[in-house]
Design an enzyme around this catalytic site. Structure first.
Site, PDB file in Angstrom:
ATOM      1  N   LYS A 141       6.630  -5.307  -0.034  1.00 16.05           N
ATOM      2  CA  LYS A 141       6.014  -4.007   0.246  1.00 16.05           C
ATOM      3  C   LYS A 141       4.749  -3.837  -0.596  1.00 16.05           C
ATOM      4  O   LYS A 141       4.543  -4.561  -1.569  1.00 16.05           O
ATOM      5  CB  LYS A 141       7.010  -2.880  -0.075  1.00 16.05           C
ATOM      6  CG  LYS A 141       8.227  -2.887   0.844  1.00 16.05           C
ATOM      7  CD  LYS A 141       9.170  -1.751   0.480  1.00 16.05           C
ATOM      8  CE  LYS A 141      10.404  -1.764   1.381  1.00 16.05           C
ATOM      9  NZ  LYS A 141      11.347  -0.692   1.017  1.00 16.05           N
ATOM     10  N   HIS A 144       2.206   0.535  -4.370  1.00  7.75           N
ATOM     11  CA  HIS A 144       1.686   1.877  -4.121  1.00  7.75           C
ATOM     12  C   HIS A 144       1.434   2.642  -5.422  1.00  7.75           C
ATOM     13  O   HIS A 144       1.655   2.135  -6.521  1.00  7.75           O
ATOM     14  CB  HIS A 144       2.624   2.651  -3.197  1.00  7.75           C
ATOM     15  CG  HIS A 144       4.022   2.801  -3.728  1.00  7.75           C
ATOM     16  ND1 HIS A 144       4.320   3.587  -4.807  1.00  7.75           N
ATOM     17  CD2 HIS A 144       5.203   2.272  -3.299  1.00  7.75           C
ATOM     18  CE1 HIS A 144       5.631   3.546  -5.035  1.00  7.75           C
ATOM     19  NE2 HIS A 144       6.181   2.751  -4.141  1.00  7.75           N
ATOM     20  N   HIS A 147       4.014   2.809  -8.220  1.00  8.49           N
ATOM     21  CA  HIS A 147       4.096   1.635  -9.075  1.00  8.49           C
ATOM     22  C   HIS A 147       2.974   1.637 -10.113  1.00  8.49           C
ATOM     23  O   HIS A 147       3.145   1.175 -11.239  1.00  8.49           O
ATOM     24  CB  HIS A 147       4.026   0.348  -8.233  1.00  8.49           C
ATOM     25  CG  HIS A 147       5.226   0.125  -7.376  1.00  8.49           C
ATOM     26  ND1 HIS A 147       5.140  -0.072  -6.018  1.00  8.49           N
ATOM     27  CD2 HIS A 147       6.550   0.098  -7.679  1.00  8.49           C
ATOM     28  CE1 HIS A 147       6.364  -0.225  -5.528  1.00  8.49           C
ATOM     29  NE2 HIS A 147       7.223  -0.133  -6.516  1.00  8.49           N
TER      30      HIS A 147
END
Length: 579
Positions: A141, A144, A147
């Site tokens: 993933k 984003h 994070h």
């Protein structure tokens, strides 16, 4: 003991003689005065009265009571405190100013890169190992904004513990296991491209993941294939593990180069995959403690209703694990590997309830072990985007910040000639992003604004770097060496004393930030320090003054810069010396 603490202690000793209280407790009531006309330190009379058990019942009697108390204070033979006075609301104490200036600046000079925390007692060997679990992106993933916040805040938690003498193990616990990885593997069989994978693994794996998710939304068969693939992984299928290892290693290599731009290094790259062998052990321990119940569909769960935490499923009906299972297994593994005293999980506040479940189950699973597990939560970033669109990749965020700084610098003929301008712009961009993130309490959401982030005049990371570089410039141009044995009586201007008082407060600021693990405590202190340094530099010339004045003022600005540098270090920011 810090310089400021010694002066506070001298005051507390006098009050304790009159009131029979303890100095350390009394010092908590002391505040730096807003105006030095009355004194350097103030104590609220109502608070002092309450602290002492309300010996004065009528508020009108507070000032006579305080006046009778201070008249017996013996400061005449005290080289630290000159006098004490009282008003209707406060007690005030005046320092021996040259002695205060001397002790503060000499302590900074002596402690240098440890000023701010050298006085704090080191933890015992049984308490000194701390784990910090932070950043933790998912291989399948995008990286984003959540994070990003975890990375920045987690690095602060790690650094401040290291500074205070803890053995800290920074863990990047990658999301490299589970059904989402099975989905990625199925997707790579359909859409994978070796050339794109080799050139930019993180971006390509994300592209594959997006495409296969779109397919899964219209075909249940994709989800079944992903579950089957993950089951093969949990069972140790060599081909599946080989491909997983390749994707994981390539992703870590890419992440490492990007983290380097943030001045961040992890001690361990771990992940859910590494706890596979501990899952049966965790489940067995839950059964031994009679914690397992079964849901209607055959899944295993732990009932936490008595703690208002619901029913936590720890194993699916088909035998596969979940996030919570793997987090419980990781606690067992980490306890075995590191014998840690404390573990921090730096994850968004929306996971608060989940971590309450994990910690409560772990506590009940290992009743014989004292576990200190803490969730360091934070709010969301709103409005973050780059010229490429949604800022899902850390590299894009950093590149955008660097581009904006470069645009600003190249518009200035002087700045455009700076040596290593590319590196400077990158570090300024990193500082801008990090300070924007840490300037408010971490639990708050905040609105990200590129114009505000890269502003050199407002309270931004660029401003702090400019303040540090400017102070370095004063040292370079002074033409003399820093001398800790200068004439401190020459530092008597208001701007000099204001700056010394702020420098003196840094150790207390560090202690407060450590207690709350709020980086904004350090950030907002550094803004005040930088503004005070800027003001002082306008009035207190160093170069071309008589030698004694130059030496005294140079030590003052050197001490301010050293304090700013140490604060930036705790925040994970590399200070720039010239810009």
């Amino acid at each position: 003991m810090t310089a400021l603490s010694r002066f506070k202690h001298a005051i507390a000793d006098q009050i304790c003689r009159a009131t029979h209280s303890k100095p350390e407790e009394l010092m908590q009531l002391m505040r730096m005065s807003k105006s030095r006309k009355e004194g350097h330190i103030s104590i609220s009379l109502p608070k002092l009265n309450a602290f002492l058990g309300n010996p004065v019942k009528n508020k009108r009697d507070l000032q006579p009571w305080s006046e009778s108390m201070v008249k017996d204070f013996q400061f005449c033979n005290n080289r630290l405190i000159n006098k004490s006075t009282s008003t209707e609301k406060d007690l005030f104490f005046t320092f021996n100013e040259p002695e205060f200036v001397r002790q503060v600046l000499q302590q900074v000079y002596h402690d240098d890169k440890t000023y701010g925390w050298s006085h704090i007692p080191k933890p015992s060997l049984t308490e000194n190992t701390v784990l910090v679990d932070y950043s933790s992106p998912n291989i399948a993933k995008p990286f984003h904004a959540g994070h990003l916040r975890s990375t920045i805040i987690g690095n602060f938690v790690k650094r401040i513990h290291e500074a205070l003498g803890y053995r800290v193990i920074g863990i990047n616990y990658l999301g490299d296991w589970g059904k989402q990885y099975g989905l990625l593997a199925v997707g790579f069989e359909r859409y994978g491209d070796e050339k794109l994978l080799l050139s930019n693994p993180i971006h390509h794996l994300y592209q594959v993941y997006v495409k296969i998710n779109a397919d899964a939304s219209i075909s249940e068969d994709i989800s079944k294939q992903a579950n089957k693939y993950f089951k093969r992984m949990e069972e140790g299928d060599p081909k599946a593990i080989q491909q997983w290892t390749r994707f994981r290693d390539m992703s870590i290599k890419s992440y490492t180069s990007i983290y380097k731009r943030l001045n961040i290094e992890f001690d361990v790259y771990s992940g859910e995959s590494e706890v596979n062998n501990y899952i049966p052990k965790a489940l067995a321990m839950l059964k031994d403690q009679h914690l397992i119940t079964h849901t209607d569909d055959g899944a295993s769960a732990v009932n936490l209703e008595e703690y208002q935490l619901g029913n936590a499923v720890v194993q699916r009906a088909d035998g596969t694990s979940l996030y919570i299972t793997r987090d419980l297994a990781s606690i067992l593994r980490r306890k075995e590997l590191y014998s840690f005293a404390k573990a921090f999980y730096v994850v968004g506040r929306e996971q608060s309830n989940y971590f309450k479940q994990v910690f409560k189950i772990a506590e009940k699973m290992i009743p014989s072990s004292k576990l200190d597990l803490q969730h360091i939560g934070f709010g969301r970033i709103q409005g973050m985007s780059t010229r490429k669109g949604s800022a899902v990749f850390l590299q894009d965020i950093l590149d955008t910040a660097k581009e904006r700084i470069l645009e600003y610098m190249t518009q200035d003929s002087d700045k455009s000639q700076i040596e290593n301008i590319d590196y400077i712009a990158d570090q300024l961009g990193v500082s801008a992003i990090m300070i924007q993130d840490m300037k408010s309490k971490r639990d708050k959401n905040y609105e990200f604004a590129w114009d505000r982030v890269t502003d050199a005049k407002g309270d931004t990371g660029v401003f702090l770097q400019y303040a540090h570089a400017r102070a370095c410039g004063i040292e370079r141009k002074a033409g003399i060496a820093v001398d800790p044995q200068c004439n401190f009586e020459l530092l008597k201007e208001k701007e000099a004393i204001d700056l010394v008082e702020l420098i003196a407060q840094f150790p207390e600021t560090v202690q407060s930030a450590f207690s709350t693990l709020e980086p904004c405590t350090i950030v907002n202190y550094l803004f005040k320090l930088s503004h005070a340094t800027s003001t002082a530099s306008k009035f207190l010339r160093v170069k071309d003054m008589d030698i004694d004045t130059s030496k005294a003022r140079l030590l003052l600005f050197w001490s301010a810069r050293a304090t700013l540098r140490n604060g930036l270090y705790l925040l994970g920011i590399k200070p720039i010396k010239k810009m």
